[in-house]
Design a protein around this motif. Sequence first.
Motif, PDB file in Angstrom:
ATOM      1  N   TYR A  69      32.894  66.829  35.115  1.00 61.68           N
ATOM      2  CA  TYR A  69      32.690  65.652  35.307  1.00 61.68           C
ATOM      3  C   TYR A  69      33.520  64.836  34.399  1.00 61.68           C
ATOM      4  O   TYR A  69      34.318  64.028  34.401  1.00 61.68           O
ATOM      5  CB  TYR A  69      31.566  64.900  35.617  1.00 61.68           C
ATOM      6  N   GLY A  70      33.418  65.224  33.083  1.00 58.64           N
ATOM      7  CA  GLY A  70      34.045  64.963  31.857  1.00 58.64           C
ATOM      8  C   GLY A  70      35.624  65.092  32.136  1.00 58.64           C
ATOM      9  O   GLY A  70      36.515  64.223  31.715  1.00 58.64           O
ATOM     10  N   PHE A  71      36.216  66.435  32.781  1.00 60.19           N
ATOM     11  CA  PHE A  71      37.432  66.620  32.791  1.00 60.19           C
ATOM     12  C   PHE A  71      37.779  65.622  33.851  1.00 60.19           C
ATOM     13  O   PHE A  71      39.010  65.437  33.953  1.00 60.19           O
ATOM     14  CB  PHE A  71      37.486  68.164  33.241  1.00 60.19           C
ATOM     15  N   ALA A  72      37.146  65.422  35.201  1.00 61.50           N
ATOM     16  CA  ALA A  72      37.519  64.695  35.915  1.00 61.50           C
ATOM     17  C   ALA A  72      37.699  63.112  35.460  1.00 61.50           C
ATOM     18  O   ALA A  72      38.830  62.630  35.817  1.00 61.50           O
ATOM     19  CB  ALA A  72      36.448  64.444  37.297  1.00 61.50           C
ATOM     20  N   TRP A  94      38.526  68.469  40.212  1.00 59.36           N
ATOM     21  CA  TRP A  94      37.484  68.471  39.078  1.00 59.36           C
ATOM     22  C   TRP A  94      36.088  67.868  39.818  1.00 59.36           C
ATOM     23  O   TRP A  94      34.879  68.406  39.540  1.00 59.36           O
ATOM     24  CB  TRP A  94      37.510  67.901  37.885  1.00 59.36           C
ATOM     25  N   LEU A  95      36.212  66.789  40.562  1.00 53.57           N
ATOM     26  CA  LEU A  95      35.181  66.461  41.040  1.00 53.57           C
ATOM     27  C   LEU A  95      34.496  67.232  42.171  1.00 53.57           C
ATOM     28  O   LEU A  95      33.198  67.192  42.558  1.00 53.57           O
ATOM     29  CB  LEU A  95      35.549  64.879  41.982  1.00 53.57           C
ATOM     30  N   VAL A  96      35.420  67.997  43.214  1.00 54.11           N
ATOM     31  CA  VAL A  96      34.776  69.097  43.952  1.00 54.11           C
ATOM     32  C   VAL A  96      34.119  70.054  43.329  1.00 54.11           C
ATOM     33  O   VAL A  96      33.118  70.198  43.799  1.00 54.11           O
ATOM     34  CB  VAL A  96      36.143  69.623  44.630  1.00 54.11           C
ATOM     35  N   ILE A  97      34.544  70.523  42.195  1.00 54.02           N
ATOM     36  CA  ILE A  97      33.835  71.468  41.174  1.00 54.02           C
ATOM     37  C   ILE A  97      32.452  71.037  41.051  1.00 54.02           C
ATOM     38  O   ILE A  97      31.425  71.823  40.858  1.00 54.02           O
ATOM     39  CB  ILE A  97      34.803  71.882  39.981  1.00 54.02           C
ATOM     40  N   GLY A 148      26.706  70.727  41.440  1.00 51.54           N
ATOM     41  CA  GLY A 148      25.362  70.098  42.028  1.00 51.54           C
ATOM     42  C   GLY A 148      24.679  70.584  42.934  1.00 51.54           C
ATOM     43  O   GLY A 148      23.373  70.825  43.061  1.00 51.54           O
ATOM     44  N   ALA A 149      25.397  71.273  44.185  1.00 54.30           N
ATOM     45  CA  ALA A 149      25.008  71.557  45.395  1.00 54.30           C
ATOM     46  C   ALA A 149      24.122  72.950  44.922  1.00 54.30           C
ATOM     47  O   ALA A 149      23.062  73.340  45.476  1.00 54.30           O
ATOM     48  CB  ALA A 149      26.006  71.801  46.345  1.00 54.30           C
ATOM     49  N   GLY A 150      24.836  73.832  43.872  1.00 52.10           N
ATOM     50  CA  GLY A 150      24.259  75.067  43.527  1.00 52.10           C
ATOM     51  C   GLY A 150      22.767  74.876  42.882  1.00 52.10           C
ATOM     52  O   GLY A 150      21.724  75.347  42.903  1.00 52.10           O
ATOM     53  N   THR A 201      21.153  64.413  44.145  1.00 51.48           N
ATOM     54  CA  THR A 201      21.112  64.101  45.664  1.00 51.48           C
ATOM     55  C   THR A 201      22.182  63.058  45.914  1.00 51.48           C
ATOM     56  O   THR A 201      23.372  62.836  46.507  1.00 51.48           O
ATOM     57  CB  THR A 201      20.204  64.035  46.767  1.00 51.48           C
ATOM     58  N   CYS A 202      21.598  61.740  45.334  1.00 51.42           N
ATOM     59  CA  CYS A 202      21.991  60.609  45.760  1.00 51.42           C
ATOM     60  C   CYS A 202      23.579  60.299  44.841  1.00 51.42           C
ATOM     61  O   CYS A 202      24.631  60.033  45.096  1.00 51.42           O
ATOM     62  CB  CYS A 202      21.357  59.437  45.094  1.00 51.42           C
ATOM     63  N   GLY A 203      23.524  61.204  43.497  1.00 52.54           N
ATOM     64  CA  GLY A 203      24.664  61.193  42.721  1.00 52.54           C
ATOM     65  C   GLY A 203      26.009  61.993  43.303  1.00 52.54           C
ATOM     66  O   GLY A 203      27.002  61.594  43.550  1.00 52.54           O
ATOM     67  N   MET A 204      25.295  63.216  44.217  1.00 50.66           N
ATOM     68  CA  MET A 204      26.428  63.789  44.918  1.00 50.66           C
ATOM     69  C   MET A 204      27.033  63.020  46.124  1.00 50.66           C
ATOM     70  O   MET A 204      28.267  63.071  46.492  1.00 50.66           O
ATOM     71  CB  MET A 204      25.776  65.090  45.391  1.00 50.66           C
ATOM     72  N   LEU A 205      26.215  62.282  46.838  1.00 51.10           N
ATOM     73  CA  LEU A 205      26.612  61.261  47.967  1.00 51.10           C
ATOM     74  C   LEU A 205      27.512  60.315  47.402  1.00 51.10           C
ATOM     75  O   LEU A 205      28.779  60.131  47.912  1.00 51.10           O
ATOM     76  CB  LEU A 205      25.477  60.698  48.446  1.00 51.10           C
ATOM     77  N   TRP A 206      27.251  59.924  46.065  1.00 47.26           N
ATOM     78  CA  TRP A 206      28.300  58.920  45.664  1.00 47.26           C
ATOM     79  C   TRP A 206      29.610  59.455  45.114  1.00 47.26           C
ATOM     80  O   TRP A 206      30.645  58.818  45.412  1.00 47.26           O
ATOM     81  CB  TRP A 206      27.341  58.542  44.266  1.00 47.26           C
ATOM     82  N   MET A 207      29.471  60.666  44.795  1.00 46.41           N
ATOM     83  CA  MET A 207      30.823  61.337  44.087  1.00 46.41           C
ATOM     84  C   MET A 207      31.589  61.766  45.625  1.00 46.41           C
ATOM     85  O   MET A 207      32.611  61.612  45.444  1.00 46.41           O
ATOM     86  CB  MET A 207      30.364  62.830  43.784  1.00 46.41           C
TER      87      MET A 207
END
Length: 201
Positions: free
Chosen positions: A79-82, A97-100, A105-107, A147-153
Amino acid sequence: MAHDMTVDAAHAHEEHHESPVVFGFWLYLMTDCLIFGTLFAVFAVMRNQFAGGPTGKELFDLTGVGIETAILLLSSITYGFAMICAHQTKLGAMRAWLVITFLLGAGFLFMEIREFSHMVAEGNGPDRSAFLSSFFTLVGTHGLHVTCGMLWMAVLMIQSTGKTVLSERMMNKLTCLSLFWHFLDIVWICVFTFVYLMSVI
């Protein structure tokens, strides 16, 4: 001249409007600190209340939890790279980078859910003892935040699609999510140390 003054005034108004957003998000994180602090305190009180059930030493697999920790810490780096790419207006690289970060996060969530389901399948759910109730509540609350962070992302990735320049408002959203994601890393380090490691030692 008048046009320049109007533009400057609009820019100043935008800065004045947007700057409190990040400050306000800091305040939100402080309230989240109180929530997690309370949950840690409850776990500290309940950590030896096994009700004849299994202890943390019998339940926890530090190898798996260590992998979870490494995955989440790595996601903080990606996320820092993003964010670096966002500041450099390299939006394609930013989205990559956001996808990665999202996949990491999913893992992490997959491993956490697998741990929970395995424990419940063996009869060691949150209703087994006060120790397990506090464990599931604390770790589950952190997982819910991830989970909320991933939805936001995911929403930010969609909103940035097709754009060649990021607005100040969009940068503020990315910055707030960055604060949130790094905050979750810090909380997880505390969970790993205080809940898992100290229960096994």
